[in-house]
Design a protein around this motif. Structure first.
Motif, mmCIF file in Angstrom:
data_model
loop_
_atom_site.group_PDB
_atom_site.id
_atom_site.type_symbol
_atom_site.label_atom_id
_atom_site.label_comp_id
_atom_site.label_asym_id
_atom_site.label_seq_id
_atom_site.Cartn_x
_atom_site.Cartn_y
_atom_site.Cartn_z
ATOM 1 N N UNK A 1 0.853 -1.189 0.000
ATOM 2 C CA UNK A 1 0.000 0.000 0.000
ATOM 3 C C UNK A 1 0.891 1.240 0.000
ATOM 4 N N UNK A 2 0.680 2.085 -0.973
ATOM 5 C CA UNK A 2 1.372 3.373 -1.022
ATOM 6 C C UNK A 2 0.372 4.409 -0.525
ATOM 7 N N UNK A 3 0.604 4.993 0.637
ATOM 8 C CA UNK A 3 -0.411 5.866 1.241
ATOM 9 C C UNK A 3 -0.633 7.160 0.465
ATOM 10 N N UNK A 4 -1.865 7.683 0.606
ATOM 11 C CA UNK A 4 -2.171 8.985 0.022
ATOM 12 C C UNK A 4 -1.325 10.025 0.758
ATOM 13 N N UNK A 5 -0.857 11.029 0.041
ATOM 14 C CA UNK A 5 -0.020 12.044 0.676
ATOM 15 C C UNK A 5 -0.089 13.339 -0.116
ATOM 16 N N UNK A 6 0.440 14.372 0.493
ATOM 17 C CA UNK A 6 0.545 15.667 -0.167
ATOM 18 C C UNK A 6 2.023 16.034 -0.268
ATOM 19 N N UNK A 7 2.378 16.652 -1.369
ATOM 20 C CA UNK A 7 3.727 17.177 -1.553
ATOM 21 C C UNK A 7 3.624 18.674 -1.305
#
Length: 152
Positions: free
Chosen positions: A71-77
């Motif tokens: 699982x690649x988590x949702x994130x913000x850059x």
């Protein structure tokens, strides 16, 4: 980020698309390690899941390798502007770009990418990032890109 941050095991909501309309819904909960001073109830902090779902006892992490299975988590850059306020931070020089996992689906849907064409102050476009080992020094970062969760 500063050296000596205090990690906390936070609940992360795993979401999937359900039904013919492909509506996103929370499937389960697992854990992810985050700086405990970046998680809170304020609008400019990352909110932890309050779901009653019993968490699966495994951890995910935000890695830069897109080919890694899991699982690649949702994130913000996020990006920070070069200002004099960075002098309040200590440990190491604050990073210009950071990737911050977003723990809840609801907050991810609320956060917005900053629109450079509009400029000015825009709601839900900043995240407060800790730069100290005791939570006293922080900087506000502007969200430049939202990356959705994906599974590989």
């Amino acid at each position: 980020m500063a050296r000596g941050i205090q990690l906390k095991e936070c609940k992360y909501e795993i979401d999937i698309f359900v039904g013919a309309n492909k509506v996103r819904t929370v499937l389960n909960i697992c854990y992810i390690h985050m700086d405990k001073f970046n998680v809170g109830t304020a609008d400019n902090k990352i909110k932890e899941s309050g779901s009653a779902i019993t968490p699966i006892p495994f951890n995910i992490s935000l890695r830069k390798n897109e080919r890694e299975i899991g699982i690649h988590p949702r994130h913000v850059i996020c990006r920070r502007e070069e200002t004099g306020s960075a002098s309040a931070c200590y440990g190491v020089k604050p990073k210009r770009l950071v990737m911050i996992p977003v723990l809840t689906l609801a907050q991810f849907n609320t956060l917005q990418e900053y629109d450079l064409k509009l400029g000015g102050t825009q709601p839900n476009t900043t995240i407060r990032v800790n730069h100290s080992n005791d939570g006293t020094a922080f900087l506000d970062y502007t969200i430049i890109h939202k990356v959705d969760q994906f599974m590989l």
